[in-house]
Design a protein around this motif. Structure first.
Motif, PDB file in Angstrom:
ATOM      1  N   PRO A   1       5.979   4.614  -0.014  1.00 40.92           N
ATOM      2  CA  PRO A   1       4.658   4.293  -0.579  1.00 40.92           C
ATOM      3  C   PRO A   1       4.484   2.808  -0.866  1.00 40.92           C
ATOM      4  CG  PRO A   1       6.020   5.442  -2.198  1.00 40.92           C
ATOM      5  CD  PRO A   1       6.728   5.548  -0.886  1.00 40.92           C
ATOM      6  N   LEU A   2       5.576   2.132  -1.228  1.00 38.40           N
ATOM      7  CA  LEU A   2       5.478   0.689  -1.467  1.00 38.40           C
ATOM      8  C   LEU A   2       5.214  -0.056  -0.167  1.00 38.40           C
ATOM      9  CD1 LEU A   2       8.417   0.192  -4.022  1.00 38.40           C
ATOM     10  CD2 LEU A   2       5.958   0.426  -4.497  1.00 38.40           C
ATOM     11  N   ALA A   3       5.923   0.350   0.899  1.00 34.34           N
ATOM     12  CA  ALA A   3       5.694  -0.275   2.203  1.00 34.34           C
ATOM     13  C   ALA A   3       4.278   0.006   2.699  1.00 34.34           C
ATOM     14  CB  ALA A   3       6.719   0.231   3.213  1.00 34.34           C
ATOM     15  N   ALA A   4       3.815   1.252   2.488  1.00 33.93           N
ATOM     16  CA  ALA A   4       2.452   1.605   2.898  1.00 33.93           C
ATOM     17  C   ALA A   4       1.422   0.794   2.122  1.00 33.93           C
ATOM     18  CB  ALA A   4       2.216   3.099   2.683  1.00 33.93           C
ATOM     19  N   LEU A   5       1.671   0.583   0.823  1.00 33.78           N
ATOM     20  CA  LEU A   5       0.767  -0.231   0.012  1.00 33.78           C
ATOM     21  C   LEU A   5       0.721  -1.658   0.546  1.00 33.78           C
ATOM     22  CD1 LEU A   5      -1.041  -0.519  -2.484  1.00 33.78           C
ATOM     23  CD2 LEU A   5       1.026  -1.034  -3.817  1.00 33.78           C
ATOM     24  N   GLY A   6       1.877  -2.182   0.960  1.00 33.81           N
ATOM     25  CA  GLY A   6       1.902  -3.521   1.524  1.00 33.81           C
ATOM     26  C   GLY A   6       1.085  -3.623   2.798  1.00 33.81           C
ATOM     27  N   VAL A   7       1.187  -2.614   3.654  1.00 32.84           N
ATOM     28  CA  VAL A   7       0.393  -2.610   4.895  1.00 32.84           C
ATOM     29  C   VAL A   7      -1.097  -2.532   4.571  1.00 32.84           C
ATOM     30  CG1 VAL A   7      -0.123  -1.310   6.999  1.00 32.84           C
ATOM     31  CG2 VAL A   7       2.248  -1.596   6.265  1.00 32.84           C
ATOM     32  N   MET A   8      -1.450  -1.694   3.602  1.00 36.67           N
ATOM     33  CA  MET A   8      -2.856  -1.546   3.233  1.00 36.67           C
ATOM     34  C   MET A   8      -3.424  -2.842   2.667  1.00 36.67           C
ATOM     35  SD  MET A   8      -2.844   2.239   1.453  1.00 36.67           S
ATOM     36  CE  MET A   8      -2.322   3.697   2.354  1.00 36.67           C
ATOM     37  N   VAL A   9      -2.653  -3.522   1.831  1.00 38.25           N
ATOM     38  CA  VAL A   9      -3.100  -4.800   1.282  1.00 38.25           C
ATOM     39  C   VAL A   9      -3.279  -5.823   2.401  1.00 38.25           C
ATOM     40  CG1 VAL A   9      -2.446  -6.753  -0.183  1.00 38.25           C
ATOM     41  CG2 VAL A   9      -2.108  -4.415  -0.999  1.00 38.25           C
ATOM     42  N   HIS A  10      -2.367  -5.807   3.367  1.00 39.14           N
ATOM     43  CA  HIS A  10      -2.477  -6.724   4.502  1.00 39.14           C
ATOM     44  C   HIS A  10      -3.740  -6.450   5.304  1.00 39.14           C
ATOM     45  CE1 HIS A  10      -1.326  -9.307   7.827  1.00 39.14           C
ATOM     46  NE2 HIS A  10      -1.438  -8.271   8.662  1.00 39.14           N
ATOM     47  N   VAL A  11      -4.022  -5.179   5.531  1.00 37.84           N
ATOM     48  CA  VAL A  11      -5.232  -4.820   6.279  1.00 37.84           C
ATOM     49  C   VAL A  11      -6.482  -5.197   5.491  1.00 37.84           C
ATOM     50  CG1 VAL A  11      -6.577  -2.878   7.172  1.00 37.84           C
ATOM     51  CG2 VAL A  11      -4.115  -2.989   7.592  1.00 37.84           C
ATOM     52  N   ALA A  12      -6.455  -4.935   4.174  1.00 38.13           N
ATOM     53  CA  ALA A  12      -7.624  -5.230   3.340  1.00 38.13           C
ATOM     54  C   ALA A  12      -7.831  -6.730   3.149  1.00 38.13           C
ATOM     55  CB  ALA A  12      -7.471  -4.555   1.983  1.00 38.13           C
ATOM     56  N   GLY A  13      -6.758  -7.494   3.185  1.00 31.16           N
ATOM     57  CA  GLY A  13      -6.853  -8.930   2.953  1.00 31.16           C
ATOM     58  C   GLY A  13      -6.492  -9.323   1.546  1.00 31.16           C
ATOM     59  N   SER A  14      -6.623  -8.387   0.613  1.00 32.82           N
ATOM     60  CA  SER A  14      -6.240  -8.632  -0.771  1.00 32.82           C
ATOM     61  C   SER A  14      -6.200  -7.303  -1.516  1.00 32.82           C
ATOM     62  CB  SER A  14      -7.230  -9.575  -1.472  1.00 32.82           C
ATOM     63  OG  SER A  14      -8.478  -8.938  -1.677  1.00 32.82           O
ATOM     64  N   PHE A  15      -5.463  -7.289  -2.616  1.00 33.99           N
ATOM     65  CA  PHE A  15      -5.378  -6.065  -3.408  1.00 33.99           C
ATOM     66  C   PHE A  15      -6.730  -5.734  -4.032  1.00 33.99           C
ATOM     67  CE2 PHE A  15      -4.609  -3.690  -7.316  1.00 33.99           C
ATOM     68  CZ  PHE A  15      -3.832  -2.651  -6.837  1.00 33.99           C
ATOM     69  N   ARG A  16      -7.503  -6.759  -4.353  1.00 37.44           N
ATOM     70  CA  ARG A  16      -8.820  -6.540  -4.966  1.00 37.44           C
ATOM     71  C   ARG A  16      -9.735  -5.762  -4.018  1.00 37.44           C
ATOM     72  NH1 ARG A  16     -13.564  -8.759  -4.410  1.00 37.44           N
ATOM     73  NH2 ARG A  16     -12.714 -10.367  -3.035  1.00 37.44           N
ATOM     74  N   VAL A  17      -9.758  -6.142  -2.756  1.00 38.32           N
ATOM     75  CA  VAL A  17     -10.585  -5.443  -1.774  1.00 38.32           C
ATOM     76  C   VAL A  17     -10.087  -4.013  -1.585  1.00 38.32           C
ATOM     77  CG1 VAL A  17     -11.351  -5.410   0.632  1.00 38.32           C
ATOM     78  CG2 VAL A  17     -11.200  -7.586  -0.602  1.00 38.32           C
ATOM     79  N   LEU A  18      -8.767  -3.846  -1.550  1.00 39.75           N
ATOM     80  CA  LEU A  18      -8.192  -2.504  -1.396  1.00 39.75           C
ATOM     81  C   LEU A  18      -8.611  -1.611  -2.561  1.00 39.75           C
ATOM     82  CD1 LEU A  18      -6.158  -0.566   0.029  1.00 39.75           C
ATOM     83  CD2 LEU A  18      -4.397  -1.525  -1.470  1.00 39.75           C
ATOM     84  N   TYR A  19      -8.496  -2.126  -3.770  1.00 43.40           N
ATOM     85  CA  TYR A  19      -8.860  -1.337  -4.949  1.00 43.40           C
ATOM     86  C   TYR A  19     -10.355  -1.003  -4.947  1.00 43.40           C
ATOM     87  CZ  TYR A  19      -9.652  -0.069  -9.818  1.00 43.40           C
ATOM     88  OH  TYR A  19     -10.020   0.599 -10.959  1.00 43.40           O
ATOM     89  N   ALA A  20     -11.176  -1.974  -4.591  1.00 40.48           N
ATOM     90  CA  ALA A  20     -12.625  -1.749  -4.582  1.00 40.48           C
ATOM     91  C   ALA A  20     -13.007  -0.677  -3.557  1.00 40.48           C
ATOM     92  CB  ALA A  20     -13.346  -3.056  -4.278  1.00 40.48           C
TER      93      ALA A  20
END
Length: 355
Positions: A182-201
């Protein structure tokens, strides 16, 4: 966008997803495994159409059948039980119906069953390669659908039922295998989103949508026992055969029938707590249900047959009848009635309980 422009194109989709009604009709852009395999399939076909994703869904259905056979082979005693389980899983109306859709349901269910299988393999011999296999499967599961997080209670339950807490050998590797994905998946998602803020939104918007979409409010809510009703509607005879399977001591290795029952109960309990309730979300529970039913069929054959040979023939006849009834259910619900989403209202309507 992913196939033609790579991650930058997918990031552009993420940037507009929350405010674009058209984009919100599709899957979340962070389901990179499903979208990536679909894009690759479309690229091979030479055009980006839903047919490419339909092929991915079909392949996911085949993988689910293979995963179900692997689990049945580990938990059932004797060849007859495994053959019957394979037959029942192969004619599942729910699995066949969802494998015809261009969505990630069948592939995700296959990864869940493979995760249970790989954990069981690890708990038997505590090998590092089994822990690594579990880690890879979990990572692919998170990259296919974020609800893999809700499978962790089932993994924990299986861990204790199979005695994983007895002895510390290999537990460090197992802990890494379940924590890192899940940590690795979160890292990939943040990379795709561009930032954690965009991912959370984006996920905040997605979560809010579940409480305002008219279709979800009308068709994907209900009491805690809704999943039991849905499984009974779509495969009534399998549900019936699962009852003697609970007591089929000779049909399963050691106490694995208790593991199947526990997985079913826990899976229904966990997913009944989510905002949306739809049978396609718990397709993975169809496998333990059908393995239990296979054990029940074999047990009835042994009970009614005067000799072991007669028992095998009786079990084979019962399995054939159940398979034909399931094929009939598939035809009635998904072919004749043309049901697309296996929600309770559609199932009741397709089966003729209401006009």
């Amino acid at each position: 966008m992913l196939g033609q422009e790579g991650v930058a194109g997918l990031r552009a989709v993420v940037a507009g997803w929350a405010n674009d009604e058209y984009l919100r009709q599709g899957p979340l852009p962070f389901r990179v495994a499903f979208i990536g395999v679909g894009a690759a399939c479309c690229h091979v076909l030479g055009e980006y159409t839903p047919f490419g994703f339909a092929l991915v869904s079909f392949a996911g259905g085949l993988l689910l059948l293979l995963a179900s056979l692997l689990l049945a082979r580990r938990w059932m005693r004797g060849t007859a039980g495994m053959v019957v389980a394979g037959l029942l899983c192969g004619v599942s109306p729910l699995a066949m119906g969802l494998s015809r859709r261009a969505l990630q349901d069948s592939g995700f269910a296959a990864l869940v069953i493979l995760a249970l299988w790989s954990l069981d393999c690890f708990l038997e011999k505590r090998r590092g390669r089994d822990a690594l296999m579990l880690s890879v499967i979990l990572f692919l599961g998170f990259m296919t659908k974020e609800s893999m997080l809700f499978i962790y209670p089932l993994l924990l339950l299986l861990f204790f039922i199979k005695g994983g807490h007895r002895g510390s050998h290999g537990l460090g590797g197992l802990a890494a295998a379940v924590i890192l994905p899940p940590l690795a998946a979160l890292g990939v998602m943040v990379h795709v989103a561009g930032s954690f803020r965009v991912l959370y939104a984006t996920y905040a918007t997605y979560s809010h949508m579940q409480h305002i979409i008219p279709y979800a409010l009308a068709y994907q809510r209900g009491p805690w026992f809704r999943y039991l009703v849905d499984f009974l509607l779509i495969s009534p005879v399998v549900m019936l055969m699962a009852i003697p399977g609970v007591k089929a001591k000779n049909g399963f290795i050691e106490h694995d029938r208790y593991a199947l029952c526990a997985l079913l109960v826990t899976g229904v309990a966990v997913f009944s707590c989510l905002p949306l309730m739809n049978l396609r979300l718990v397709l993975f529970l169809d496998t333990p249900l059908r393995i239990l039913a296979a054990g029940g069929i074999v047990a009835l054959g042994c009970r009614w047959g005067k000799t072991p040979r007669q028992g095998v023939w009786i079990a084979g006849g019962l399995a054939a009848i159940v398979a034909l009834l399931d094929l009939s259910q598939f035809y009635i619900i998904f072919i004749r009635a043309g049901s697309y989403d296996p929600v309770t209202a559609q199932l009741i309507k397709a089966l003729g309980f209401m006009p």
